[in-house]
Design an enzyme around this catalytic site. Structure first.
Site, PDB file in Angstrom:
ATOM      1  N   THR A   1      -6.336  18.668  -1.735  1.00 52.32           N
ATOM      2  CA  THR A   1      -5.968  17.401  -2.928  1.00 52.32           C
ATOM      3  C   THR A   1      -6.993  17.568  -3.918  1.00 52.32           C
ATOM      4  O   THR A   1      -8.253  17.576  -3.983  1.00 52.32           O
ATOM      5  CB  THR A   1      -6.028  16.398  -2.131  1.00 52.32           C
ATOM      6  OG1 THR A   1      -5.213  16.446  -1.296  1.00 52.32           O
ATOM      7  CG2 THR A   1      -5.411  15.624  -3.397  1.00 52.32           C
TER       8      THR A   1
ATOM      9  N   GLY B   1       9.115  11.690  -5.445  1.00 48.06           N
ATOM     10  CA  GLY B   1      10.036  11.114  -5.684  1.00 48.06           C
ATOM     11  C   GLY B   1      11.538  11.293  -5.277  1.00 48.06           C
ATOM     12  O   GLY B   1      12.682  10.631  -5.767  1.00 48.06           O
TER      13      GLY B   1
ATOM     14  N   HIS C   1       0.046  12.918  -7.026  1.00 47.31           N
ATOM     15  CA  HIS C   1      -0.131  11.940  -6.064  1.00 47.31           C
ATOM     16  C   HIS C   1       0.773  10.972  -5.461  1.00 47.31           C
ATOM     17  O   HIS C   1       0.420   9.267  -5.287  1.00 47.31           O
ATOM     18  CB  HIS C   1      -1.531  11.327  -5.802  1.00 47.31           C
ATOM     19  CG  HIS C   1      -2.419  11.672  -4.976  1.00 47.31           C
ATOM     20  ND1 HIS C   1      -3.599  12.438  -4.515  1.00 47.31           N
ATOM     21  CD2 HIS C   1      -2.446  10.095  -3.837  1.00 47.31           C
ATOM     22  CE1 HIS C   1      -3.535  12.062  -3.691  1.00 47.31           C
ATOM     23  NE2 HIS C   1      -3.284  10.668  -2.921  1.00 47.31           N
TER      24      HIS C   1
ATOM     25  N   GLY D   1       6.697  12.026   0.967  1.00 40.84           N
ATOM     26  CA  GLY D   1       6.015  11.121   2.172  1.00 40.84           C
ATOM     27  C   GLY D   1       6.747   9.507   1.978  1.00 40.84           C
ATOM     28  O   GLY D   1       6.693   9.560   3.213  1.00 40.84           O
TER      29      GLY D   1
ATOM     30  N   LYS E   1      -3.181  21.011  -3.456  1.00 41.25           N
ATOM     31  CA  LYS E   1      -2.096  20.390  -3.896  1.00 41.25           C
ATOM     32  C   LYS E   1      -2.847  19.289  -5.208  1.00 41.25           C
ATOM     33  O   LYS E   1      -3.591  18.601  -4.903  1.00 41.25           O
ATOM     34  CB  LYS E   1      -1.813  19.073  -2.806  1.00 41.25           C
ATOM     35  CG  LYS E   1      -1.335  17.661  -2.912  1.00 41.25           C
ATOM     36  CD  LYS E   1      -0.938  17.256  -1.889  1.00 41.25           C
ATOM     37  CE  LYS E   1       0.167  16.121  -1.612  1.00 41.25           C
ATOM     38  NZ  LYS E   1      -0.384  15.510  -2.582  1.00 41.25           N
TER      39      LYS E   1
ATOM     40  N   ARG F   1      -4.953   0.730  -8.631  1.00 42.16           N
ATOM     41  CA  ARG F   1      -3.620   0.446  -7.777  1.00 42.16           C
ATOM     42  C   ARG F   1      -4.225  -1.067  -7.225  1.00 42.16           C
ATOM     43  O   ARG F   1      -3.970  -1.846  -6.556  1.00 42.16           O
ATOM     44  CB  ARG F   1      -3.806   0.941  -5.769  1.00 42.16           C
ATOM     45  CG  ARG F   1      -3.546   2.515  -6.306  1.00 42.16           C
ATOM     46  CD  ARG F   1      -4.357   3.221  -4.677  1.00 42.16           C
ATOM     47  NE  ARG F   1      -3.943   5.075  -5.236  1.00 42.16           N
ATOM     48  CZ  ARG F   1      -3.744   5.584  -4.183  1.00 42.16           C
ATOM     49  NH1 ARG F   1      -4.370   5.233  -3.268  1.00 42.16           N
ATOM     50  NH2 ARG F   1      -4.132   6.819  -4.573  1.00 42.16           N
TER      51      ARG F   1
ATOM     52  N   PRO G   1       1.328  15.193   3.861  1.00 43.65           N
ATOM     53  CA  PRO G   1       0.151  15.161   5.130  1.00 43.65           C
ATOM     54  C   PRO G   1      -0.613  13.176   4.102  1.00 43.65           C
ATOM     55  O   PRO G   1      -0.280  13.118   2.846  1.00 43.65           O
ATOM     56  CB  PRO G   1      -1.434  15.913   5.184  1.00 43.65           C
ATOM     57  CG  PRO G   1      -0.527  17.315   4.594  1.00 43.65           C
ATOM     58  CD  PRO G   1       0.209  16.495   3.793  1.00 43.65           C
ATOM     59  N   THR G   2      -0.136  12.458   4.349  1.00 46.68           N
ATOM     60  CA  THR G   2      -0.387  11.118   4.293  1.00 46.68           C
ATOM     61  C   THR G   2      -1.683  10.660   4.903  1.00 46.68           C
ATOM     62  O   THR G   2      -1.590  10.360   6.202  1.00 46.68           O
ATOM     63  CB  THR G   2       0.387  10.220   4.266  1.00 46.68           C
ATOM     64  OG1 THR G   2       1.696   9.927   5.250  1.00 46.68           O
ATOM     65  CG2 THR G   2       1.488  10.922   2.873  1.00 46.68           C
TER      66      THR G   2
ATOM     67  N   TYR H   1      -9.860  16.573   1.628  1.00 55.11           N
ATOM     68  CA  TYR H   1     -10.969  16.051   0.093  1.00 55.11           C
ATOM     69  C   TYR H   1     -11.725  16.812   0.213  1.00 55.11           C
ATOM     70  O   TYR H   1     -12.615  16.546   0.920  1.00 55.11           O
ATOM     71  CB  TYR H   1     -10.452  14.245   0.616  1.00 55.11           C
ATOM     72  CG  TYR H   1      -9.329  13.829  -0.290  1.00 55.11           C
ATOM     73  CD1 TYR H   1      -8.490  13.367  -1.114  1.00 55.11           C
ATOM     74  CD2 TYR H   1      -8.711  13.412   1.666  1.00 55.11           C
ATOM     75  CE1 TYR H   1      -7.117  13.159  -1.231  1.00 55.11           C
ATOM     76  CE2 TYR H   1      -7.206  12.871   0.691  1.00 55.11           C
ATOM     77  CZ  TYR H   1      -7.226  12.646  -0.051  1.00 55.11           C
ATOM     78  OH  TYR H   1      -5.996  11.735   0.086  1.00 55.11           O
TER      79      TYR H   1
ATOM     80  N   TYR I   1       0.562  -1.146  -0.432  1.00 49.10           N
ATOM     81  CA  TYR I   1      -0.202   0.089   0.281  1.00 49.10           C
ATOM     82  C   TYR I   1       1.114   1.171   0.107  1.00 49.10           C
ATOM     83  O   TYR I   1       0.556   2.217  -0.795  1.00 49.10           O
ATOM     84  CB  TYR I   1      -1.153  -0.109   1.150  1.00 49.10           C
ATOM     85  CG  TYR I   1      -1.774   1.255   1.179  1.00 49.10           C
ATOM     86  CD1 TYR I   1      -3.039   1.451   0.117  1.00 49.10           C
ATOM     87  CD2 TYR I   1      -1.317   1.904   2.264  1.00 49.10           C
ATOM     88  CE1 TYR I   1      -3.302   3.433   0.901  1.00 49.10           C
ATOM     89  CE2 TYR I   1      -2.049   3.527   2.148  1.00 49.10           C
ATOM     90  CZ  TYR I   1      -2.980   4.352   1.431  1.00 49.10           C
ATOM     91  OH  TYR I   1      -3.636   5.152   1.763  1.00 49.10           O
TER      92      TYR I   1
ATOM     93  N   ARG J   1      -0.133   7.535  -7.699  1.00 42.51           N
ATOM     94  CA  ARG J   1      -0.772   6.378  -7.245  1.00 42.51           C
ATOM     95  C   ARG J   1      -2.422   7.012  -7.424  1.00 42.51           C
ATOM     96  O   ARG J   1      -3.070   6.288  -7.832  1.00 42.51           O
ATOM     97  CB  ARG J   1      -0.880   6.687  -5.864  1.00 42.51           C
ATOM     98  CG  ARG J   1       1.025   6.189  -4.702  1.00 42.51           C
ATOM     99  CD  ARG J   1       0.300   7.212  -3.591  1.00 42.51           C
ATOM    100  NE  ARG J   1      -0.475   6.181  -2.731  1.00 42.51           N
ATOM    101  CZ  ARG J   1      -0.323   4.615  -2.398  1.00 42.51           C
ATOM    102  NH1 ARG J   1       0.748   4.375  -2.443  1.00 42.51           N
ATOM    103  NH2 ARG J   1      -1.086   4.599  -1.321  1.00 42.51           N
TER     104      ARG J   1
ATOM    105  N   SER K   1      -4.458  14.606   7.274  1.00 43.33           N
ATOM    106  CA  SER K   1      -4.767  13.813   6.703  1.00 43.33           C
ATOM    107  C   SER K   1      -6.195  13.913   7.040  1.00 43.33           C
ATOM    108  O   SER K   1      -7.204  13.429   8.116  1.00 43.33           O
ATOM    109  CB  SER K   1      -4.530  12.899   5.823  1.00 43.33           C
ATOM    110  OG  SER K   1      -5.210  12.700   4.868  1.00 43.33           O
TER     111      SER K   1
END
Length: 382
Positions: free
Chosen positions: A158, A311, A278, A332, A254, A167, A80-81, A132, A27, A281, A109
């Site tokens: 976001t 990245g 993202h 992240g 974002k 995914r 934020p994740t 969101y 994940y 993702r 998040s």
């Protein structure tokens, strides 16, 4: 493998992989479709070379930056994740404390596993709330009001997740919250008992920001289903402009990737944008944020704080982004793998490693402050 054996992103990733059950590792580690964009995010930095200057007197380095009215002691922040207590029982508590120790920004998040209020108690430092846009407009207003009451200084909406990315790693294991795994997924959990012990001996998993809106006790909430069923694909610029006015403070989008969208963000009163795909993702095949950075900075960088993520694995990656005009760079997976591997000590070690790399890199570049990093220090290979 011990935490003291971890010197870079790849070491932390290996340590996390040894600790986590396969579905949870995948994940974090996975991305959409063929994961081309995920790989490209890091590869983009490799096509850019640094050109250092010497004999500049670099005994004292100031790597502080100011973004959206908040001063950061170093030019990176913890993006934020979601679902952090799934990776380690300390979750956002570890990240908030580590960010506070290093004087940088972090975010909670909508899918965070501790409340906004608790995060604010842990760290009085720079903080954003990432949310969101839900079909339930009442929920959107409730989230903003709650963040305001908690003392959050900046909102981060976001905008690239109006539907879930494909995914496939999660599909293969049946990953969902609460757990509803297939046989392959359950087997992976069985061979990592230390994670299961931690999970069973600490407080029940929860999503405090959504506690009045998502039932965790009936059926599995897959992340893809959350995006598909709860988020509003009809979200428009008019909707966001209304939220910016209602918030009345620093507001960041974002997931911006085009010059046109960056200009619209300025027009509706946003004070920050994060160039982001993202982490690869969502839309596979999309351009990397680093590759888009120069043209967006040229278009709006004098009117809005431009940040980027995706990245970033080294201090030199950060230096390249800053040289192109980014005000700060989001991390992240860079802190999620250390979190999964060792909790708060892991995140602290990762941020200290990044701080050391940035400071060393600035000295070797002949720069004593971030504003001395310019495009004259870069060359791109064709």
């Amino acid at each position: 493998m011990r935490l003291t054996d971890c010197y870079n992103f790849h070491d932390f990733r290996r340590m996390a992989k040894r600790r986590l059950p396969g579905p949870i590792f995948d994940y974090i580690d996975g991305a959409a479709d063929d994961e081309v964009t995920y790989r490209r995010n890091t590869a983009a930095f490799e096509a850019c070379d640094l050109v250092p200057n010497v004999l500049r007197g670099v005994a004292d380095i100031d790597m502080s930056v100011t973004v959206m009215g908040q001063k950061l002691a170093m030019p990176v922040y913890c993006s934020p994740t979601a679902l952090q207590r799934l990776f380690h029982h300390q979750g956002e508590r570890a990240v908030a404390a580590a960010a506070a120790k290093h004087g940088t920004m972090f975010g909670v998040s909508s899918l965070g596993t501790i409340s906004l209020e608790e995060a604010r108690q842990i760290s009085a430092g720079p903080q954003v709330y990432q949310f969101y846009f839900h079909k339930d407009r009442g929920l959107n207003h409730e989230m903003m009001a709650r963040a305001k009451n908690a003392g959050v200084q900046a909102m981060m909406l976001t905008v690239d997740s109006i539907t879930g990315g494909n995914r496939e790693r999660d599909k293969r294991t049946g990953f969902a919250i609460p757990f509803k795994l297939n046989l392959a997924g359950m087997t992976q959990f069985a061979i990592k008992p230390s994670w299961a012990i931690d999970w069973l001996t600490h407080e029940r998993f929860a999503l405090p920001q959504l506690e009045n809106h998502v039932k965790m006790d009936g059926g599995a909430l897959s992340i893809s289903r959350y995006f598909t069923e709860m988020l509003d694909p009809s979200m428009s610029w008019d909707d966001v402009a209304e939220m910016v006015r209602a918030w009345g403070g620093h507001f960041c989008l974002k997931g911006i990737m085009s010059v046109e969208d960056a200009k619209r963000a300025v027009e509706i009163g946003c004070t920050g944008i994060v160039l982001s795909n993202h982490g690869g993702r969502q839309l596979d095949g999309s351009r990397s944020a680093f590759d888009q950075l120069a043209e967006i900075v040229d278009a709006v960088g004098d009117r809005i704080d431009v940040m980027m993520d995706g990245g970033v694995q080294r201090g030199t990656h950060v230096l390249k982004a800053l040289s192109l005009g980014a005000k700060a760079v989001g991390l992240g997976r860079y802190y999620l793998f250390p979190l999964a591997a060792a909790g708060r000590p892991g995140v602290e070690r990762a941020l200290e490693t990044m701080r050391t790399e940035i400071e060393r890199g600035m000295k070797l570049m002949g720069c004593t402050s971030v504003d001395q990093l310019t495009r004259s220090n870069l060359r791109f290979r064709s």
